[in-house]
Design an enzyme around this catalytic site. Structure first.
Site: not given
Ligand code: CP
Ligand code: NVA
Length: 298
Positions: A98, A125, A128, A216, A254, A282
């Protein structure tokens, strides 16, 4: 050796197989395909779902998980990305990353000989969205010609949904402020697929007859702290929006959700909300993704 960076890298057949295999794994479990494998997870940004669901996956698949958090490691901070990737290549069998910049994945890929999974970047992502597609298929049985409508900011989750929708022939609509724009690369890719995106600031048009409504956060990790959100307010998912959709509409998010901002309590806590199914899926989806990445090995 297969990486999992973006949904658009997958053929329709592979994408469908990953989704169906997730559902199969959910019902029947999965072989210990990570036995004797060390899997490193690098989280340069916070996470609850991605980190813990991957840790559960790795345990269930017989692997050993190692974790580097943002306070311990950032690519390019103490040494070059090249040097870090070369070193890690000598230690571990798999990486789950990440990161902020999507380009970091590409740079690591050039210097790491084993599979890498994108666990969220500024750009996309995909893990997700595989879980979302699994949740959608469980509910509706198929994707063809369904109307999925996204509300609010165009972000990394939106990007992966745009790609999935184009491949699976889902009608994907976006309701967002007119100043939100889609990258030229995405427009070009969609044109190559003979697909086009319907984006509008008309909430009613977009919500009408939707099978699925999703949103989101208006401020994603890595966005400027002082990012203005006022222009997103008309795009909140509330009961007025839901009332325009089909009777059996589902609501997706998400998570983490900012209740009272992009979605009201009334919607996220209603029967139509599948947010916790998405979160559970997930685990099943990521086992299937890991299996996809390891497919040359068995
Ligand atoms: N939806 C998601 O990826 O959540 P986190 O940021 O908690 O991993
Ligand atoms: N769009 C959000 C998704 C979190 C899972 C972010 O990048 O913070």
């Amino acid at each position: 050796m297969t990486n999992f960076f973006d949904i658009k890298d997958l053929s329709k057949k592979d994408l469908e197989r990953i989704i169906d295999e997730s559902i199969n794994i959910k019902k029947k479990g999965c072989d210990k395909i990570l036995k004797n494998k060390n899997v490193l997870m690098i989280f340069e940004k916070p996470s609850l779902r991605t980190r813990i669901s991957f840790e559960v996956c790795i345990n269930d698949l017989g692997g050993n998980s190692l974790i580097l958090n943002s306070n311990e490691f950032k690519f390019g901070e103490r040494e070059s990305i090249y040097d870090s990737a070369k070193v890690l290549d000598r230690y571990v069998d798999f990486m789950i990353i990440r990161s902020f910049e999507h380009s970091i994945l590409k740079e690591v890929e050039s210097n790491f000989s084993k599979p890498i999974i994108n666990a969220l970047t500024n750009h996309s992502h995909p893990c997700q969205v595989i879980a979302d597609l699994v949740t959608f298929k469980e509910k509706f049985g198929d994707f063809e010609n369904k109307k999925v409508s996204w509300f609010g900011d165009y972000n990394n989750v939106t990007q992966s949904w745009v790609e999935a929708a184009a491949i699976l022939n889902i009608n994907f609509y976006i309701a967002c402020p007119s100043k939100v724009s889609v990258s030229k690369n995405t427009i070009k890719w969609l044109e190559e697929q003979n697909k086009h995106l319907i984006i509008s600031d008309n909430v009613n048009d977009i919500a009408k007859n939707s099978d699925c409504i999703m949103t989101d956060t208006w401020i994603s990790m890595g966005d400027k702290k002082d990012k203005s959100v006022d222009h997103f307010k008309p795009f909140q998912v509330n009961s007025n929006v839901i009332a325009l959709a089909k009777k059996d509409v589902i609501f997706m998010h998400c998570l983490p959700a900012y209740r009272g901002m992009e979605v009201t309590d009334e919607v996220i806590d209603s029967k139509m909300s599948v947010v916790f199914d998405q979160a559970e899926n997930r685990v099943h989806a990521q086992k299937s993704i890991i299996k996809h990445c390891c497919r040359d090995n068995y």
